[in-house]
Design a protein around this motif. Structure first.
Motif, PDB file in Angstrom:
ATOM      1  N   LEU A   8      -5.660   6.759  -0.633  1.00  0.00           N
ATOM      2  CA  LEU A   8      -5.536   5.355  -1.011  1.00  0.00           C
ATOM      3  C   LEU A   8      -6.122   5.101  -2.391  1.00  0.00           C
ATOM      4  O   LEU A   8      -6.433   3.967  -2.730  1.00  0.00           O
ATOM      5  CB  LEU A   8      -6.258   4.472   0.019  1.00  0.00           C
ATOM      6  CG  LEU A   8      -5.745   4.506   1.454  1.00  0.00           C
ATOM      7  CD1 LEU A   8      -6.551   3.550   2.320  1.00  0.00           C
ATOM      8  CD2 LEU A   8      -4.274   4.142   1.512  1.00  0.00           C
ATOM      9  N   CYS A  36       0.856  -1.189   0.000  1.00  0.00           N
ATOM     10  CA  CYS A  36       0.000   0.000   0.000  1.00  0.00           C
ATOM     11  C   CYS A  36       0.888   1.233   0.000  1.00  0.00           C
ATOM     12  O   CYS A  36       1.634   1.459   0.953  1.00  0.00           O
ATOM     13  CB  CYS A  36      -0.914   0.006   1.228  1.00  0.00           C
ATOM     14  SG  CYS A  36      -1.935   1.494   1.345  1.00  0.00           S
ATOM     15  N   TYR A  78      -4.104   2.593  -4.454  1.00  0.00           N
ATOM     16  CA  TYR A  78      -4.241   1.268  -3.855  1.00  0.00           C
ATOM     17  C   TYR A  78      -5.613   0.681  -4.170  1.00  0.00           C
ATOM     18  O   TYR A  78      -5.738  -0.489  -4.561  1.00  0.00           O
ATOM     19  CB  TYR A  78      -4.041   1.389  -2.349  1.00  0.00           C
ATOM     20  CG  TYR A  78      -4.255   0.110  -1.567  1.00  0.00           C
ATOM     21  CD1 TYR A  78      -3.309  -0.899  -1.588  1.00  0.00           C
ATOM     22  CD2 TYR A  78      -5.401  -0.056  -0.788  1.00  0.00           C
ATOM     23  CE1 TYR A  78      -3.493  -2.068  -0.847  1.00  0.00           C
ATOM     24  CE2 TYR A  78      -5.596  -1.209  -0.052  1.00  0.00           C
ATOM     25  CZ  TYR A  78      -4.643  -2.222  -0.081  1.00  0.00           C
ATOM     26  OH  TYR A  78      -4.836  -3.369   0.643  1.00  0.00           O
TER      27      TYR A  78
END
Length: 279
Positions: free
Chosen positions: A161, A97, A164
Motif C-alpha cells: 500500500l 486503492c 496509496y
C-alpha cells in the motif's frame, strides 16, 4: 429517522458519494438537514441513492463526475452556484486503492492514476469550491485521508500500500496547509482531514477486488483483519466515519481546523496484546 438537524440549512458537496463511506456521508448529512449534492463516476448507483433519499423527504441531488477532470469541476461548481447560490461543506471523499504485491510491481500508469484520483481530485475540489464558500463567509472542507496517511503502510495481507499511503499522507498535509491559508486570509473556512482505519465496506467482500490492473481478489475480509490489527478488535462501519464527518461539518466543530480525525478503532495508537478472558 428524525434527527437533530445539526447541519440544517447548509449545502454540502460530497464526492465519491454513490457507495460505501461516501453514501453513508450523503445519507447522514441529508438526515441532519443539509441539502446534499452527491457526485460520483458511478451514475447508476448515485442516481439510485439520490432518488431513494428524495423519496424519504431528503434534499439530495446527484451529478455524475470524474474528479480528475477540471472541466467537469468547473461545471459542477457552476451548477451548485446556480441552484443554491452557496456551498457550506465540501467532503472530498472520492478515492481508490491500488494494491500490488510490491511497489516494484506497480506500473507508472497505476501510480499516476491513483495520484490523479486521490490527490489531484482533492486539489481540484478545493480550487473550485472555495470561491463558493467565500461568498457566504465560510464553511468546512473535509478531506478523506486514511490511517495510511498517518503512518507508513507498506503492506496489507501481503499487498503493498506504499503508493496509496503516499497519496493519503499528501492529503493530510494538504489539508493542514489549506487550513492555514484560509486562516491567513480570514475567510471563515475550516479545513480538516478524516482518517478511517479498517471499515467494513463492500471492497472487503469475498467477491470484491482491489482497484489494481490485475484485479486480484481481496485478500481478507474486514472483520477478520480488524481482529488482529485494531485495539478495539473489530472493523468500523461507514456510518462511524459519517458521524465524524457530520461533526466536522456542523457548528459543533467551529473551533476545529488544521487537524486530523482518526476513526480507526485505535489502530494508529498501537497494538494490543489481549488478555485471556477468565471463566
Amino acid at each position: 429517522m428524525e434527527r437533530s438537524g445539526q447541519v440544517r440549512g447548509k449545502v454540502a458537496l460530497v464526492t465519491g458519494g454513490a457507495s460505501g463511506i461516501g453514501a453513508a456521508i450523503v445519507e447522514l448529512l441529508a438526515q441532519e438537514g443539509a441539502t446534499v449534492v452527491a457526485t460520483d463516476i458511478d451514475e447508476l448507483r448515485g442516481a439510485d441513492l439520490a432518488a431513494r433519499l428524495r423519496n424519504a423527504g431528503r434534499e439530495v441531488i446527484f451529478l455524475q463526475q470524474d474528479v480528475t477532470s477540471e472541466e467537469r469541476w468547473i461545471e459542477v461548481a457552476a451548477e451548485v452556484g446556480k441552484r443554491f447560490g452557496r456551498l457550506d461543506t465540501l467532503v472530498s471523499n472520492a478515492g481508490i486503492c491500488i494494491a500490488v504485491p510490491s511497489i516494484v510491481d506497480m506500473t507508472l500508469q497505476d501510480w499516476r492514476r491513483q495520484i490523479a484520483i486521490n490527490l489531484d481530485g482533492v486539489f481540484l475540489s478545493v480550487k473550485h469550491s472555495l470561491p463558493l464558500m467565500r461568498r457566504h463567509g465560510g464553511g468546512s472542507v473535509i478531506m478523506m485521508s486514511s490511517v495510511a496517511g498517518l503512518r507508513g503502510a507498506t503492506s496489507l495481507a501481503g499487498y503493498s500500500l506504499s503508493g496509496y499511503s503516499a497519496t493519503k499522507g499528501a492529503v493530510r498535509l494538504f489539508a493542514k496547509s489549506i487550513a492555514m491559508e484560509c486562516a491567513q486570509v480570514g475567510d471563515g473556512i475550516r479545513v480538516n482531514s478524516v482518517h478511517p482505519g479498517i471499515i467494513d465496506t463492500p471492497i472487503w467482500g469475498k467477491n470484491s477486488t482491489w482497484a489494481s490492473g490485475a484485479g486480484q481478489n481481496a485478500p481478507n475480509v474486514a472483520g477478520e483483519r480488524a481482529k488482529s490489527s485494531t485495539p478495539l478488535g473489530r472493523a468500523g462501519h461507514a456510518f462511524d466515519v459519517a458521524q465524524g464527518v457530520l461533526y466536522l461539518a456542523a457548528d459543533a466543530s467551529r473551533y476545529v481546523t488544521g487537524t486530523e480525525l482518526a476513526i480507526d478503532g485505535g489502530m494508529n495508537t498501537g497494538g494490543v496484546v489481549r488478555r485471556a478472558q477468565s471463566q
